[in-house]
Design an enzyme around this catalytic site. Sequence first.
Site, mmCIF file in Angstrom:
data_model
loop_
_atom_site.group_PDB
_atom_site.id
_atom_site.type_symbol
_atom_site.label_atom_id
_atom_site.label_comp_id
_atom_site.label_asym_id
_atom_site.label_seq_id
_atom_site.Cartn_x
_atom_site.Cartn_y
_atom_site.Cartn_z
ATOM 1 N N CYS A 113 0.948 -1.160 0.045
ATOM 2 C CA CYS A 113 0.014 -0.019 -0.077
ATOM 3 C C CYS A 113 0.771 1.217 0.015
ATOM 4 O O CYS A 113 0.505 2.423 -0.252
ATOM 5 C CB CYS A 113 -0.851 0.035 1.188
ATOM 6 S SG CYS A 113 -2.039 -1.180 1.121
ATOM 7 N N HIS A 254 -3.112 7.828 2.775
ATOM 8 C CA HIS A 254 -3.590 6.266 2.129
ATOM 9 C C HIS A 254 -4.919 6.055 2.657
ATOM 10 O O HIS A 254 -5.241 6.413 3.942
ATOM 11 C CB HIS A 254 -2.445 5.189 2.742
ATOM 12 C CG HIS A 254 -2.785 3.772 2.574
ATOM 13 N ND1 HIS A 254 -3.524 3.472 1.061
ATOM 14 C CD2 HIS A 254 -3.132 2.856 3.127
ATOM 15 C CE1 HIS A 254 -3.846 2.135 1.151
ATOM 16 N NE2 HIS A 254 -3.536 1.836 2.390
ATOM 17 N N ASN A 284 -9.711 0.410 -0.041
ATOM 18 C CA ASN A 284 -8.391 0.584 -0.144
ATOM 19 C C ASN A 284 -7.855 -0.091 -1.322
ATOM 20 O O ASN A 284 -8.126 -1.407 -1.680
ATOM 21 C CB ASN A 284 -7.852 -0.343 1.068
ATOM 22 C CG ASN A 284 -6.383 -0.126 1.109
ATOM 23 O OD1 ASN A 284 -5.821 0.132 0.376
ATOM 24 N ND2 ASN A 284 -5.698 -0.814 2.404
HETATM 25 O O1 UT7 Z 1 -3.324 -0.572 3.956
HETATM 26 C C1 UT7 Z 1 -3.165 -1.197 5.178
HETATM 27 C C2 UT7 Z 1 -3.999 -2.396 5.071
HETATM 28 N N1 UT7 Z 1 -4.866 -2.404 5.924
HETATM 29 C C3 UT7 Z 1 -5.272 -1.669 6.809
HETATM 30 O O2 UT7 Z 1 -4.903 -0.346 7.046
HETATM 31 C C4 UT7 Z 1 -6.308 -2.119 7.865
HETATM 32 C C5 UT7 Z 1 -6.172 -1.631 9.363
HETATM 33 N N2 UT7 Z 1 -7.022 -2.320 10.188
HETATM 34 C C6 UT7 Z 1 -8.308 -2.012 10.087
HETATM 35 O O3 UT7 Z 1 -8.805 -1.064 9.437
HETATM 36 C C7 UT7 Z 1 -9.567 -2.188 11.407
HETATM 37 O O4 UT7 Z 1 -8.543 -3.100 12.241
HETATM 38 C C8 UT7 Z 1 -10.484 -3.381 10.828
HETATM 39 C C9 UT7 Z 1 -11.412 -2.591 9.702
HETATM 40 C C10 UT7 Z 1 -9.878 -4.497 9.792
HETATM 41 C C11 UT7 Z 1 -11.148 -4.030 11.972
HETATM 42 O O5 UT7 Z 1 -11.798 -3.335 12.598
HETATM 43 P P1 UT7 Z 1 -11.595 -3.258 14.178
HETATM 44 O O6 UT7 Z 1 -12.434 -2.186 14.777
HETATM 45 O O7 UT7 Z 1 -10.114 -3.393 14.543
HETATM 46 O O8 UT7 Z 1 -12.344 -4.680 14.338
HETATM 47 P P2 UT7 Z 1 -11.644 -6.090 15.055
HETATM 48 O O9 UT7 Z 1 -10.766 -6.774 14.339
HETATM 49 O O10 UT7 Z 1 -11.384 -5.558 16.349
HETATM 50 O O11 UT7 Z 1 -13.185 -6.826 15.073
HETATM 51 C C12 UT7 Z 1 -14.146 -6.544 15.886
HETATM 52 C C13 UT7 Z 1 -15.281 -7.501 15.793
HETATM 53 C C14 UT7 Z 1 -14.761 -8.883 15.673
HETATM 54 O O12 UT7 Z 1 -15.818 -9.714 16.099
HETATM 55 P P3 UT7 Z 1 -15.798 -10.074 17.789
HETATM 56 O O13 UT7 Z 1 -14.542 -11.075 17.919
HETATM 57 O O14 UT7 Z 1 -15.755 -8.870 18.696
HETATM 58 O O15 UT7 Z 1 -17.082 -11.104 17.859
HETATM 59 C C15 UT7 Z 1 -14.744 -9.372 14.240
HETATM 60 O O16 UT7 Z 1 -14.792 -10.801 13.959
HETATM 61 O O17 UT7 Z 1 -15.996 -7.274 14.314
HETATM 62 C C16 UT7 Z 1 -15.807 -8.428 13.602
HETATM 63 N N3 UT7 Z 1 -15.665 -8.261 12.355
HETATM 64 C C17 UT7 Z 1 -16.608 -8.165 11.203
HETATM 65 N N4 UT7 Z 1 -18.117 -8.023 11.529
HETATM 66 C C18 UT7 Z 1 -18.863 -7.707 10.609
HETATM 67 C C19 UT7 Z 1 -14.461 -8.241 11.594
HETATM 68 N N5 UT7 Z 1 -14.886 -7.833 10.216
HETATM 69 C C20 UT7 Z 1 -16.188 -8.028 10.026
HETATM 70 C C21 UT7 Z 1 -16.899 -7.687 9.085
HETATM 71 N N6 UT7 Z 1 -18.394 -7.561 9.301
HETATM 72 N N7 UT7 Z 1 -16.638 -7.243 7.811
#
Ligand code: UT7
Length: 327
Positions: A113, A254, A284
């Site tokens: 990225c 980004h 992204n």
């Molecule tokens: O260019 C660099 C590439 N990537 C990035 O910059 C991504 C950086 N990270 C992020 O943007 C965030 O960490 C995410 C968007 C990937 C995730 O958001 P988060 O607020 O960190 O969520 P989390 O991973 O802590 O997950 C919270 C909950 C989990 O459920 P439980 O364990 O609390 O029951 C996940 O399983 O949200 C769940 N979850 C979803 N639910 C519905 C994760 N993805 C999804 C989804 N839809 N797509």
Amino acid sequence: MPLAQIIGTGSYAPAQVITNKDLEKFVDTSDEWIVERTGIRERRKAAPGETTSDMAVAAAREALAMAGVRPEDLELIVVGTITADMPMPSCAVFVQAKLGAGRAFAFDVAAACAGGVYALSVAEQFIRTGQVKRALVIGADLFTGVLNWNDRNTCVLFGDGAGAMVLAPAQEEGRGLLSTHLRTDGALAEILTIPAGGSREPLTEENIRTQRHKLNMNGREVFKCAVRELTSITHEALKVHGLTTSQVDHFIAHQANLRILEAVMQRIEIPLEKCWINLDKYGNTSAASVPIALDEANRAGRLKRGDIVVMVAIGSGMTWGCAVVRW
Ligand code: UT7
């Protein structure tokens, strides 16, 4: 030695739109969750048979037209990508051939990225030393091809696209790329990978079945690293020029997650209105993200002569970078 100046920008996004509602049909997610946690509403997907170099060429043609530069005048093509048309040769050689830019030497830069900003920094060095007078910089990625569509942690975040810039020696003192700053922390390599398909884990039926040839991410760790490092490199880069964050006119960052942008902007004390945001439309787009955002801001007439533009990106590696431009 003259600074390198961006004399043309261009971008391309494939026609097919995939909305959050479309994703709800095959993965356990919801429009509400995606919008609330990321700000993304839709993303684009390349057509069957459409390649990374096809997208790159479409963006490049726009940038060349704006710059008034013919493909045959180019001496360098650098493409930031990790989703080239094939493992070998580079995406850049296909771009060179399709454009008919026979005088240009061409190669890819693999910084995920951060690829757009890394490619910009590489091209800047060739212009500054006088070795090259016209360079084409592209960020292009076809990420929908490397997503595990059963993994809701990743498949909702990414889309396809390309952005391009044409660089030339600045004609006016003080205008152009004031500096670029690149950083890497390989100790964080494992938090964002495509594990299989390289020399460590060659493709087998088994790792294809388990989708190890697709993107794998520890989202929380990437999130923390992004906020920390984008904040720090912005301060570091501005300090070199005796600039403060209040002197920044445009922040081209980004487009990974609106919450990352909000957290960074809050820490560096630049109002969110100065940050170009298009992740709602494209998600992204990896290396294409910053070049597309720059092109949109440019074509919207937002970037005025003399404005301070800061570009930042971060990606797998972890790799990150910053460019400071006096427009
Ligand atoms: O260019 C660099 C590439 N990537 C990035 O910059 C991504 C950086 N990270 C992020 O943007 C965030 O960490 C995410 C968007 C990937 C995730 O958001 P988060 O607020 O960190 O969520 P989390 O991973 O802590 O997950 C919270 C909950 C989990 O459920 P439980 O364990 O609390 O029951 C996940 O399983 O949200 C769940 N979850 C979803 N639910 C519905 C994760 N993805 C999804 C989804 N839809 N797509």
